[in-house]
Design an enzyme around this catalytic site. Structure first.
Site, mmCIF file in Angstrom:
data_model
loop_
_atom_site.group_PDB
_atom_site.id
_atom_site.type_symbol
_atom_site.label_atom_id
_atom_site.label_comp_id
_atom_site.label_asym_id
_atom_site.label_seq_id
_atom_site.Cartn_x
_atom_site.Cartn_y
_atom_site.Cartn_z
ATOM 1 N N CYS A 131 0.841 -1.206 0.000
ATOM 2 C CA CYS A 131 0.000 0.000 0.000
ATOM 3 C C CYS A 131 0.875 1.255 0.000
ATOM 4 O O CYS A 131 1.435 1.619 1.038
ATOM 5 C CB CYS A 131 -0.904 0.003 1.232
ATOM 6 S SG CYS A 131 -1.903 1.485 1.383
ATOM 7 N N CYS A 134 -0.396 4.136 2.199
ATOM 8 C CA CYS A 134 -0.124 3.963 3.630
ATOM 9 C C CYS A 134 1.352 4.211 3.954
ATOM 10 O O CYS A 134 1.660 4.779 4.998
ATOM 11 C CB CYS A 134 -0.457 2.543 4.083
ATOM 12 S SG CYS A 134 -1.960 1.870 3.390
ATOM 13 N N ASP A 135 2.252 3.772 3.105
ATOM 14 C CA ASP A 135 3.662 3.679 3.500
ATOM 15 C C ASP A 135 4.631 4.585 2.746
ATOM 16 O O ASP A 135 5.809 4.653 3.110
ATOM 17 C CB ASP A 135 4.148 2.222 3.345
ATOM 18 C CG ASP A 135 3.382 1.280 4.254
ATOM 19 O OD1 ASP A 135 2.923 1.745 5.312
ATOM 20 O OD2 ASP A 135 3.236 0.099 3.905
#
Ligand code: NAP
Length: 305
Positions: A131, A134-135
């Protein structure tokens, strides 16, 4: 007793919830985490009709609000342990009790598929990610590899260039499968590089990812590249394990439905990415959800005579 129990709170589930609750059916949605599904981690959506630019979380918040406005009850953080969908009364079992409904709409979505190479599992969340939204921020000014050639890989790779200094997309063929507009943007992005006909053999690192070993499928040659992160986007697997054996699926575990989203079981429907279909987009999931809810309504009418 619920008229409709919807399993999963992504686009398909929330669209089904909107249509079911507007039909004045007693509608319960059970969601493992929080509503939003895959779009909750999608940075920007520009192919949902009506919105030129909207973030995934914004779009999903609107859908949730709309479903609740018309009366859907949403239960979050519900881990379903089993489902009995075969009888007239469908039973959804959770650690906190059993939910009963006359119909069920399966909208559990799909999850990112792992690559299945040595080092991937051990270095998950230590440089291996599924993701970018997200990261990506953890990889500011770092070098990352993106694996896959579909729309997800190209879109997430392009997003990563906002943070990483160097993004190399590694694809097993010499042609991308991604939507053309996404390809054009990626090819025009100076931070984006491409490595064709190449597969990942392994991911290495002690405490976190340090390198990947790659193999050229034409020459058979292998070499190791230093990278700080590996983002894997090689497709999705449907979240259908809980209904296996009850609901008919294809070889890839996607649920088979008819035009009304009906499964092989009376009163059980499937919508969105869990279903065998020709296109998996937010707009098609929304459509599936609407059809499934109307199908459930029609079925319930036959029960009431
Ligand atoms: P996808 O379209 O199935 O693409 C998966 C990619 O991973 C393919 O390029 C495939 O290679 C590669 N791959 C599969 N297994 C592999 C392996 N073991 N090793 C190396 N490479 C492997 O999946 P996706 O990109 O996640 O997209 C899923 C769905 O969501 C699609 O329908 C897509 O259109 C949609 N989507 C749309 C958008 C958008 O419209 N903006 C954004 C994201 C996703 P091959 O090409 O050789 O098969």
């Amino acid at each position: 007793m619920n008229d409709v129990i919807i399993i999963g709170g992504g686009v398909a589930g929330l669209s089904a919830a909107l249509y079911a609750s507007r039909a004045r059916l007693k509608t319960l949605m059970l969601e493992r985490g929080v509503p939003g599904g895959q779009l909750a981690t999608t940075e920007e959506v520009e192919n949902y009709p009506g919105f030129l630019h909207i973030t995934g979380p914004e779009l999903m918040a609107k859908m949730e609000e709309q479903a609740k406005h018309f009366g859907t009850e949403i239960m979050m953080g519900v881990e379903i342990t089993s489902m009995d969908l075969t009888g007239d009364i469908k039973k959804i079992v959770t650690p906190d009790g059993v939910h009963e409904g006359r119909t069920v709409i399966l909208a559990m979505g799909a999850e990112y598929r792992p690559l299945g190479v040595p080092g991937e599992d051990r270095l998950r969340a230590k440089g291996v990610s599924y993701c970018a939204t997200c990261d990506a921020a953890f990889f500011r000014d770092r070098k990352v590899a993106v694996i896959g050639g579909g729309s997800t890989a190209v879109e997430e790779g392009t997003f990563l260039t906002k943070f990483a200094s160097d993004v190399t997309l590694i694809h097993r063929r010499d042609k991308l499968r991604a939507e053309k507009i996404l390809q054009e943007r990626a090819f025009a992005n100076p931070k984006m590089g491409f490595m064709w006909d190449t597969v990942v053999e392994s991911i290495e690192g002690d405490k976190s990812v340090e390198s990947i070993t790659l193999r050229n499928i034409n020459t058979g040659e292998t070499h190791t590249e230093a990278v700080d992160g590996v983002f894997i986007f090689v497709g999705m697997d449907p979240n259908t394990a809980l209904v296996k054996g009850q609901v008919t699926m294809d070889d890839g575990n996607y649920i088979l439905t008819d035009d009304w989203m009906a499964t092989n079981l009376k009163g059980v429907y499937a919508a969105g990415d869990v279903r065998k279909t020709v296109l998996r987009q937010a707009v098609t999931s929304a459509s599936d959800g609407a059809i499934a809810a109307v199908a459930a309504e029609k079925y319930l009418e036959t029960l009431h005579g």
